[in-house]
Design a protein around this motif. Structure first.
Motif, short mmCIF file in Angstrom:
data_model
loop_
_atom_site.label_atom_id
_atom_site.label_comp_id
_atom_site.label_asym_id
_atom_site.label_seq_id
_atom_site.Cartn_x
_atom_site.Cartn_y
_atom_site.Cartn_z
N VAL A 29 0.86 -1.18 0.00
CA VAL A 29 0.00 0.00 0.00
C VAL A 29 0.90 1.23 0.00
N TYR A 30 0.64 2.14 -0.97
CA TYR A 30 1.38 3.40 -1.07
C TYR A 30 0.46 4.53 -0.65
N GLU A 31 1.02 5.54 -0.06
CA GLU A 31 0.27 6.71 0.36
C GLU A 31 0.91 7.97 -0.20
N SER A 32 0.05 8.89 -0.66
CA SER A 32 0.51 10.20 -1.12
C SER A 32 -0.40 11.26 -0.52
N THR A 33 0.19 12.38 -0.09
CA THR A 33 -0.57 13.39 0.66
C THR A 33 -0.44 14.76 0.01
N SER A 34 -1.57 15.45 -0.07
CA SER A 34 -1.60 16.85 -0.51
C SER A 34 -2.03 17.71 0.66
N ALA A 35 -1.43 18.91 0.74
CA ALA A 35 -1.81 19.86 1.79
C ALA A 35 -2.53 21.05 1.15
N ILE A 36 -3.77 21.33 1.62
CA ILE A 36 -4.60 22.39 1.05
C ILE A 36 -4.80 23.48 2.09
N ALA B 238 -3.18 3.59 -2.38
CA ALA B 238 -3.36 2.81 -3.60
C ALA B 238 -2.31 1.71 -3.64
N GLY B 239 -2.51 0.80 -4.59
CA GLY B 239 -1.60 -0.34 -4.71
C GLY B 239 -0.29 -0.02 -5.39
N ASP B 240 -0.18 1.16 -6.05
CA ASP B 240 1.08 1.56 -6.65
C ASP B 240 1.29 3.04 -6.40
N ALA B 241 2.53 3.49 -6.58
CA ALA B 241 2.89 4.85 -6.22
C ALA B 241 2.18 5.89 -7.09
N GLU B 242 2.12 5.68 -8.39
CA GLU B 242 1.49 6.65 -9.29
C GLU B 242 0.01 6.81 -8.99
N SER B 243 -0.67 5.71 -8.74
CA SER B 243 -2.11 5.78 -8.44
C SER B 243 -2.35 6.53 -7.14
N ALA B 244 -1.45 6.36 -6.16
CA ALA B 244 -1.61 7.08 -4.89
C ALA B 244 -1.48 8.58 -5.11
N ARG B 245 -0.50 9.00 -5.91
CA ARG B 245 -0.34 10.42 -6.20
C ARG B 245 -1.53 10.96 -6.98
N LYS C 194 8.10 6.84 -2.52
CA LYS C 194 9.23 5.99 -2.90
C LYS C 194 9.13 4.58 -2.33
N ALA C 195 8.40 4.40 -1.25
CA ALA C 195 8.30 3.08 -0.61
C ALA C 195 6.89 2.90 -0.07
#
Length: 555
Positions: free
Chosen positions: A44-51, A122-129, A230-231
């Motif tokens: 599981v990959y995580e990507s975060t945006s700050a608004i 998401a299951g991959d890094a690009e999808s998480a972003r 990255k991980a």
């Protein structure tokens, strides 16, 4: 007497040492489970945006909010996961499952800020972003649309009012155009027309202001763009292994404690203290090996243990107390080994001692350990066939130690209270200490009878062989008489040749036909059974005179 209430940290260490393999096995199984769970879990990959959320014209201050201002960030956090935002994000991502996307979004509000952190898994890094970006943009669009709709509604309302005022102006102008300059009421209509024109100008200014606000709407902006992770954040191998260790180690300790409490046999000195409420006088370590059927040497590891036992026992007896009964728990050589080595330790210390073999069912007797004759012996004295002095034999290598064997009639003649009292009294007068090898308490009451005429009792316990229940029952039986129970002597589970049933010399001379099926002797038999009875010499029991026997050659 030491009781379980006095348990120390060392006692818990004994429990751990006893079941170390169980603890290690449980921890290893838990770690293996942690490895397996980590290997089978999906990444599981995580990507975060700050608004940064900015107030709009439609926002009003809310009482009780965590942050001051016109925006309630708790409400805005819920809007990020609303259906409208999810549908817009799903369209941007090309997904047909908005509800599934919502389950992968989490929104947090850092304390004392006007910032929303939108995290997408998401299951991959690009999808998480991509998911974090889609939800951030969809939320800002939704917020912008809401603010725009509010302003447009205000403009529409103001326009309706302006139209009404313009209609009033046109009607008033028509009336004025049909009147002369001197007509009554003209001044009033002119005054009304001026008011309507001023009202129209005011509404036009208001509309212009709202339109200006609509053009400058800024619901917020992304201050930290989502990046490609990255991980993966899951599975976390270190966390899983730490959790497995945190579960496996306490579970292993619980199982070790349960095994200790449910154990049926004596294994460690702590078992005698905790489960049988017995003081441990001494313990022969398992590392001490029993190589031959003989007592330990003076400076051997086992000899040092029994020398310490001698010191402990003597310190607890007065000068008038001389008779010590050593009783086993179950049939076996434990009591004989303890009695022989304790008597030898006393003789080495300069005390005159007599070892008495009152246990006819042992696999190895005192005469065999000391190298003396089994007959005539104690049973012959009690049956009146010989005098006590005749049944007393000097130990070959210990000048101050005498040995009384079981006798030829050991299985036929048991002790009587009168005979035991008389024998012990005579032996105590002739020597400093009398060590009696008594029958096991689990199958005979003779040990209790003999202990009733003694000055002290020692229980001989063999680890891994004697049960906790029988040991506790033996201790209770000895406490029911007036003789003090000094404690227990613990022997290791392996006694080497001591546990092997000997084959008497007389039986070795049997022919093959006579010896068929009798290659070994049961534990209930004794070498003295095969010896010829000693003829009655007609001697009466008088004052005991110990014989002086020259030391025999070492065997």
């Amino acid at each position: 007497m030491r009781t379980p209430a006095a348990r120390t940290l060392a006692d818990y260490g004994v429990i751990v040492r006893r079941s170390w393999w169980l603890i290690i096995g449980t921890v290893a199984a838990a770690l293996a489970g942690g490895f397996a769970y980590t290997a089978q879990s999906e990444e599981v990959y995580e990507s975060t945006s700050a608004i940064l959320v900015l107030p709009t014209a439609s926002d009003t201050a809310v009482a009780g909010a965590r942050t001051a201002g016109q925006v309630n960030l708790d409400t805005e956090a819920q809007l990020v996961k609303s259906t409208e935002v999810a549908v817009a994000a799903a369209e941007a991502l090309g997904s047909a499952d908005p509800d599934g996307l919502v389950s992968r979004v989490s929104v947090t509000v850092p304390p004392n800020t006007a910032v929303l952190e939108v995290t997408f898994r998401a299951g991959d890094a690009e999808s998480a972003r991509a998911g974090s970006v889609a939800f951030s943009e969809a939320y800002l669009d939704h917020r912008r649309s809401g603010a725009t709709a509010s302003l447009e509604s205000a403009i529409a309302t103001a326009t309706v009012g302006l139209d009404a005022v313009n209609a009033g102006i046109a009607s008033t102008e028509d009336e004025l155009s049909g009147m002369d300059s001197g007509d009554d009421g003209r001044s009033g209509l002119e005054s009304e027309l001026d008011g309507l024109r001023q009202q129209a100008e005011k509404i036009e200014v208001e509309i212009a202001g709202i339109e200006a606000q609509r053009g400058a709407i800024s619901p917020g902006r992304v201050i930290n763009q989502a990046s490609v992770p990255k991980a993966p954040v899951s599975p976390n191998a270190m966390f899983n292994l730490a959790a497995a260790l945190g579960v496996g180690l306490p579970l292993g300790l619980i199982l070790a404690w349960a095994r200790h409490r449910l154990a049926r046999r004596i294994a460690y000195p702590a078992d005698l203290v905790d489960r049988c409420e017995l003081d441990v006088l001494a313990s022969v370590p398992p590392a001490v090996k029993f190589q031959r059927r003989e007592v330990f040497g003076a400076y051997s590891p086992g000899g040092r243990v029994f020398s310490q036992l001698r010191n402990v026992v003597v310190s607890q007896l007065t000068h008038e107390q001389r008779v010590i009964v050593v009783a086993g728990v179950a049939p076996g050589p434990a009591a004989s080994v303890v009695a022989a080595n304790l008597a030898t330790a006393m003789a080495r210390a300069g005390d005159r001692a007599t070892a008495v073999a009152a246990n006819p069912s042992t696999t190895v007797g005192l005469p065999e350990l000391f190298g003396t004759d089994s007959v005539p012996g104690l049973a012959d004295v009690w049956s009146g066939r010989v005098d006590l002095a005749v049944a007393t034999h000097a130990a070959p290598r210990q000048p101050s130690l005498n040995v009384i064997g079981p006798g030829a009639a050991a299985r036929a003649t048991g002790p009587t209270s009168e005979a035991a009292a008389e024998t012990f009294s005579k032996l105590a007068e002739a020597g400093r200490f009398v060590i009696v090898d008594a029958p096991p308490l689990s199958c005979s009451a003779d040990a209790q009878l003999l202990a009733g005429h003694a000055d002290a009792v020692i229980l001989a316990v063999q680890s891994g062989r004697d049960s906790i229940a029988e040991t506790a029952a033996a201790a209770l039986a000895m406490r029911q008489i007036d003789t003090p129970l000094l404690g227990a002597m613990l022997l290791p589970a392996v006694l080497g040749p001591m546990n092997t049933v000997p084959l008497p010399a007389a039986r070795r001379e049997l022919t093959a036909a006579d010896a068929r099926g009798r290659d070994r002797i049961s534990e209930d038999e004794t070498p003295t059974d095969s010896l010829e009875p000693v003829e009655d010499r007609g001697q009466e029991a008088t004052t005991l005179v110990l014989p002086v026997v020259p030391a025999a050659e070492p065997r």
